[in-house]
Design an enzyme around this catalytic site. Structure first.
Site, PDB file in Angstrom:
ATOM      1  N   GLU A   1      62.810  80.555   2.283  1.00 45.27           N
ATOM      2  CA  GLU A   1      61.459  80.391   1.717  1.00 45.27           C
ATOM      3  C   GLU A   1      60.654  79.480   2.629  1.00 45.27           C
ATOM      4  O   GLU A   1      61.074  78.376   2.950  1.00 45.27           O
ATOM      5  CB  GLU A   1      61.533  79.816   0.293  1.00 45.27           C
ATOM      6  CG  GLU A   1      60.185  79.528  -0.332  1.00 45.27           C
ATOM      7  CD  GLU A   1      59.198  80.706  -0.291  1.00 45.27           C
ATOM      8  OE1 GLU A   1      59.511  81.778  -0.821  1.00 45.27           O
ATOM      9  OE2 GLU A   1      58.108  80.547   0.320  1.00 45.27           O
TER      10      GLU A   1
ATOM     11  N   GLY B   1      59.465  80.685  -5.651  1.00 39.88           N
ATOM     12  CA  GLY B   1      58.904  81.497  -6.744  1.00 39.88           C
ATOM     13  C   GLY B   1      57.747  82.366  -6.286  1.00 39.88           C
ATOM     14  O   GLY B   1      57.341  83.286  -6.991  1.00 39.88           O
ATOM     15  N   GLY B   2      57.169  82.053  -5.127  1.00 43.09           N
ATOM     16  CA  GLY B   2      56.135  82.915  -4.545  1.00 43.09           C
ATOM     17  C   GLY B   2      54.837  82.949  -5.321  1.00 43.09           C
ATOM     18  O   GLY B   2      54.477  82.004  -6.034  1.00 43.09           O
ATOM     19  N   THR B   3      54.145  84.064  -5.193  1.00 41.21           N
ATOM     20  CA  THR B   3      52.770  84.203  -5.692  1.00 41.21           C
ATOM     21  C   THR B   3      52.688  84.053  -7.212  1.00 41.21           C
ATOM     22  O   THR B   3      51.882  83.269  -7.728  1.00 41.21           O
ATOM     23  CB  THR B   3      52.221  85.602  -5.303  1.00 41.21           C
ATOM     24  OG1 THR B   3      52.425  85.799  -3.909  1.00 41.21           O
ATOM     25  CG2 THR B   3      50.746  85.716  -5.627  1.00 41.21           C
ATOM     26  N   CYS B   4      53.499  84.816  -7.934  1.00 38.36           N
ATOM     27  CA  CYS B   4      53.376  84.831  -9.398  1.00 38.36           C
ATOM     28  C   CYS B   4      53.510  83.427  -9.975  1.00 38.36           C
ATOM     29  O   CYS B   4      52.709  82.987 -10.796  1.00 38.36           O
ATOM     30  CB  CYS B   4      54.436  85.748  -9.998  1.00 38.36           C
ATOM     31  SG  CYS B   4      54.325  85.855 -11.775  1.00 38.36           S
TER      32      CYS B   4
ATOM     33  N   HIS C   1      51.806  97.085 -40.854  1.00 37.67           N
ATOM     34  CA  HIS C   1      50.398  96.867 -41.175  1.00 37.67           C
ATOM     35  C   HIS C   1      50.181  95.373 -41.409  1.00 37.67           C
ATOM     36  O   HIS C   1      50.992  94.734 -42.054  1.00 37.67           O
ATOM     37  CB  HIS C   1      50.013  97.632 -42.450  1.00 37.67           C
ATOM     38  CG  HIS C   1      48.649  97.265 -42.929  1.00 37.67           C
ATOM     39  ND1 HIS C   1      47.503  97.735 -42.313  1.00 37.67           N
ATOM     40  CD2 HIS C   1      48.231  96.431 -43.925  1.00 37.67           C
ATOM     41  CE1 HIS C   1      46.447  97.214 -42.916  1.00 37.67           C
ATOM     42  NE2 HIS C   1      46.866  96.423 -43.906  1.00 37.67           N
TER      43      HIS C   1
HETATM   44  C1  LIG Z   1      45.614  85.653  -8.924  1.00 42.53           C
HETATM   45  C2  LIG Z   1      46.735  86.620  -9.172  1.00 42.53           C
HETATM   46  C3  LIG Z   1      47.106  86.945 -10.445  1.00 42.53           C
HETATM   47  C4  LIG Z   1      48.157  87.825 -10.675  1.00 42.53           C
HETATM   48  N1  LIG Z   1      48.465  88.135 -11.967  1.00 42.53           N
HETATM   49  C5  LIG Z   1      49.469  89.023 -12.202  1.00 42.53           C
HETATM   50  C6  LIG Z   1      49.836  89.347 -13.539  1.00 42.53           C
HETATM   51  O1  LIG Z   1      49.252  88.855 -14.498  1.00 42.53           O
HETATM   52  N2  LIG Z   1      50.862  90.209 -13.716  1.00 42.53           N
HETATM   53  C7  LIG Z   1      51.533  90.784 -12.666  1.00 42.53           C
HETATM   54  O2  LIG Z   1      52.448  91.563 -12.885  1.00 42.53           O
HETATM   55  N3  LIG Z   1      51.218  90.478 -11.404  1.00 42.53           N
HETATM   56  C8  LIG Z   1      50.201  89.616 -11.148  1.00 42.53           C
HETATM   57  N4  LIG Z   1      49.884  89.294  -9.857  1.00 42.53           N
HETATM   58  C9  LIG Z   1      50.668  89.905  -8.768  1.00 42.53           C
HETATM   59  C10 LIG Z   1      52.000  89.176  -8.596  1.00 42.53           C
HETATM   60  O3  LIG Z   1      51.787  87.804  -8.426  1.00 42.53           O
HETATM   61  C11 LIG Z   1      52.745  89.742  -7.403  1.00 42.53           C
HETATM   62  O4  LIG Z   1      52.793  91.140  -7.533  1.00 42.53           O
HETATM   63  C12 LIG Z   1      54.159  89.210  -7.333  1.00 42.53           C
HETATM   64  O5  LIG Z   1      54.157  87.817  -7.214  1.00 42.53           O
HETATM   65  C13 LIG Z   1      54.854  89.864  -6.132  1.00 42.53           C
HETATM   66  O6  LIG Z   1      56.013  89.230  -5.872  1.00 42.53           O
HETATM   67  P1  LIG Z   1      56.840  89.501  -4.570  1.00 42.53           P
HETATM   68  O7  LIG Z   1      58.228  89.398  -5.044  1.00 42.53           O
HETATM   69  O8  LIG Z   1      56.453  90.724  -3.868  1.00 42.53           O
HETATM   70  O9  LIG Z   1      56.455  88.327  -3.550  1.00 42.53           O
HETATM   71  P2  LIG Z   1      55.753  86.938  -3.667  1.00 42.53           P
HETATM   72  O10 LIG Z   1      55.757  86.428  -5.054  1.00 42.53           O
HETATM   73  O11 LIG Z   1      54.442  87.032  -3.002  1.00 42.53           O
HETATM   74  O12 LIG Z   1      56.725  85.985  -2.844  1.00 42.53           O
HETATM   75  C14 LIG Z   1      56.951  86.130  -1.490  1.00 42.53           C
HETATM   76  C15 LIG Z   1      57.535  84.831  -0.959  1.00 42.53           C
HETATM   77  O13 LIG Z   1      57.962  85.028   0.358  1.00 42.53           O
HETATM   78  C16 LIG Z   1      57.661  83.893   1.128  1.00 42.53           C
HETATM   79  N5  LIG Z   1      57.586  84.318   2.530  1.00 42.53           N
HETATM   80  C17 LIG Z   1      56.692  85.160   3.089  1.00 42.53           C
HETATM   81  N6  LIG Z   1      56.983  85.379   4.373  1.00 42.53           N
HETATM   82  C18 LIG Z   1      58.087  84.650   4.637  1.00 42.53           C
HETATM   83  C19 LIG Z   1      58.888  84.462   5.802  1.00 42.53           C
HETATM   84  N7  LIG Z   1      58.605  85.092   6.937  1.00 42.53           N
HETATM   85  N8  LIG Z   1      59.943  83.623   5.730  1.00 42.53           N
HETATM   86  C20 LIG Z   1      60.243  82.982   4.570  1.00 42.53           C
HETATM   87  N9  LIG Z   1      59.535  83.132   3.457  1.00 42.53           N
HETATM   88  C21 LIG Z   1      58.484  83.966   3.477  1.00 42.53           C
HETATM   89  C22 LIG Z   1      56.325  83.437   0.566  1.00 42.53           C
HETATM   90  O14 LIG Z   1      56.096  82.081   0.864  1.00 42.53           O
HETATM   91  C23 LIG Z   1      56.522  83.698  -0.916  1.00 42.53           C
HETATM   92  O15 LIG Z   1      57.047  82.568  -1.561  1.00 42.53           O
HETATM   93  C24 LIG Z   1      48.861  88.392  -9.602  1.00 42.53           C
HETATM   94  C25 LIG Z   1      48.525  88.045  -8.292  1.00 42.53           C
HETATM   95  C26 LIG Z   1      47.475  87.177  -8.069  1.00 42.53           C
HETATM   96  C27 LIG Z   1      47.125  86.809  -6.654  1.00 42.53           C
END
Ligand SMILES: Cc1cc2nc3c(=O)[nH]c(=O)nc-3n(C[C@H](O)[C@H](O)[C@H](O)COP(=O)(O)OP(=O)(O)OC[C@H]3O[C@@H](n4cnc5c(N)ncnc54)[C@H](O)[C@@H]3O)c2cc1C
Length: 458
Positions: free
Chosen positions: A34, A39-42, A440
């Site tokens: 990481e 935990g990434g984006t979500c 209901h």
């Molecule tokens: C504002 C917003 C609201 C959202 N709301 C919703 C929702 O309500 N419901 C829903 O289902 N989805 C929602 N989403 C979409 C959801 O967040 C993403 O679809 C989901 O997080 C995708 O997860 P992922 O596993 O693909 O990767 P991500 O969660 O993006 O994680 C990828 C990880 O990889 C790491 N990484 C990247 N490149 C490298 C590398 N080269 N080396 C090491 N680490 C790396 C990053 O730092 C990141 O931590 C939302 C998105 C946004 C932006």
């Protein structure tokens, strides 16, 4: 010398951590990388923090409208943005910490905090180390698109920058009238900002049916949000008051001046700095990694999971990718991406729950179909709650009688849609659901009624 593992996982989004758990439980030695936030984006900048903020915004809205329910609060409702942010940080932070502790506590798993980069089809570098494995899983997610502007110094937020906001923007100009832009738009309007949403297309959330787009626009405008459509040549420059966005709409005023600007015009995959060329992994022209129905890339032993494969842009699609990969690799269970039915929510208030095809897609497919629609003004639970915006709509194949798609834009729509989705997975005729007895008063209780009133789709 390379450190040897049975599996390497790059990224700790929604697929990587549970996969690390399954692989390590199966006795494999796993490395997980990481580069930023566990935990990434979500967890950190997407679903969890935004839905926490949506909850604060709704509390403000409920307080402001309490008088309509006979509840007299009195005085102006004020929102303490520092407290709103602190609550969001608490919820999101505990989830981020949970993922980190979970991974670091896993047997057989080594966590590397740094940028992973392919050096060959079997090796990945992180910091000064080289890791090697016969199985490599890419779960790198994506980031917000920031289009180039004439004025390079123009200040802007993306969803990530918005996470640091602990003040009330006087006027938030949001470029992009899709899911992310709409959620932030309603949220900040309810916090007390003036909000303008600028959209290039001729309607909001253009992927949806026109009746969905139009009703969402009505919901936004009813709360005092300005919606500017047909913004064909968007540009932005610095302004003494903040930022001036050039809209060039087919409407009267070509510019919008705001105190702050948010880009919400789409996402791109984090695949440009991954060294994919060193492994020979192919992407499409937008940078998404090409995979087959089992999420295998063109290189044997390398899989791509989550947003970076372009097969979904949601937390549940990424988690489902993990399920599919684990089932095939560990359980001899031939699960496939094509087994799943598209589903997602738009978390404005009232929310939109969607499953399967839109009415427009069904019409274009040329098949014989039936459609049922009911406004939320004719759903008892919505009337009782005083939340009657929206409608529910279901489209059915006239020959097979299977449900093809549904939209519930209305109170509880994000939950009620599952009542339809689960029947779709059974591939049984809609009549099974039509005959079901529901509780209901709920929104779901009217779904059998809608199915009893289907008309030919013209
Ligand atoms: C504002 C917003 C609201 C959202 N709301 C919703 C929702 O309500 N419901 C829903 O289902 N989805 C929602 N989403 C979409 C959801 O967040 C993403 O679809 C989901 O997080 C995708 O997860 P992922 O596993 O693909 O990767 P991500 O969660 O993006 O994680 C990828 C990880 O990889 C790491 N990484 C990247 N490149 C490298 C590398 N080269 N080396 C090491 N680490 C790396 C990053 O730092 C990141 O931590 C939302 C998105 C946004 C932006």
């Amino acid at each position: 010398m390379a450190k040897k593992f049975d599996a390497i996982i790059i990224g700790t989004g929604q697929a990587g951590p549970p996969l690390a758990g399954r692989l390590s439980d199966a006795g494999m030695k796993v490395a997980i990388l990481e580069r930023k936030l566990f935990g990434g984006t979500c967890v950190n900048t997407g679903c969890i923090p935004t839905k926490t903020l949506v909850a604060s915004a709704r509390a403000a809205h409920v307080a402001r409208t309490a008088g309509e329910y006979g509840v007299m609060i009195g005085g102006d409702i004020e929102v303490d943005m520092k407290k709103v942010k602190a609550r969001k940080d608490e919820v999101s932070g505990s989830s981020n910490k949970g993922v980190e502790e979970w991974l670091k506590g896993m047997k057989n798993v080594t966590v590397y905090e740094g940028q992973g980069r392919f050096e060959s089809p079997r090796t990945v570098s992180v910091g000064n180390e080289i890791l090697e494995a016969d199985r490599i899983f890419i779960n790198v997610g994506g980031r917000a698109v920031v289009p180039p502007m004439e004025d390079e110094d123009v200040p802007y937020f993306t969803n990530t920058g918005m996470m640091g906001v602990d003040f009330l923007p006087e006027h938030l100009v949001i470029v992009g009238g899709s899911y992310i832009g709409l959620e932030f738009g309603q949220m900040y309007r309810r916090f007390g900002s003036r909000v303008t949403i600028i959209e290039r297309g001729d309607r909001l959330i253009k992927r949806e049916d026109e009746d969905v787009s139009d009703t969402v626009r009505e919901i936004m405008e009813k709360e005092g949000i300005d919606v500017r459509l047909n913004a064909h040549c968007i540009n932005a420059k610095k302004h003494p008051d903040g930022v001036e966005v050039i809209v060039d709409c087919d409407q009267e005023d070509p510019n919008v001046t705001g105190s702050h600007m948010l880009w919400a015009v789409g996402r791109i995959p984090n695949t440009d700095d991954l060294g994919l060329e060193n492994a020979g992994v192919e992407t499409n022209d937008r940078g998404y990694i090409n995979t087959d129905d089992l999420l295998r890339t063109n290189v044997e032993g390398i899989w791509a999971l989550g947003d970076c494969n372009g097969k979904g842009a949601f937390t549940h699609t990424s988690y489902n990718d993990f399920d599919i990969a684990a089932a095939n690799i560990l359980d001899d269970d031939p699960r496939r991406v094509s087994d799943r039915i598209l589903t997602y929510g738009l978390f404005i208030d009232p929310p939109l729950g969607r499953a399967g095809m839109t009415e427009d897609q069904v019409r274009k497919s040329g098949r014989k179909a039936l459609v049922g629609k009911r406004p939320m003004t004719r759903v008892g639970r919505a009337v009782e709650k005083g939340e009657t915006d929206g409608f529910m709509k279901i489209v059915v194949d006239a020959d097979t009688e299977e449900i093809l798609g549904a939209a519930i834009l209305g109170v509880e729509g994000d939950e009620a849609i599952h009542c339809i989705l689960d029947v779709m997975y059974t591939k049984k005729p809609y009549k099974v659901l039509q005959r079901a007895m529901h509780i209901h008063p709920t929104v779901c209780e009217l779904i059998p009624t809608v199915l009893g009133e289907l008309k030919p789709l013209v």
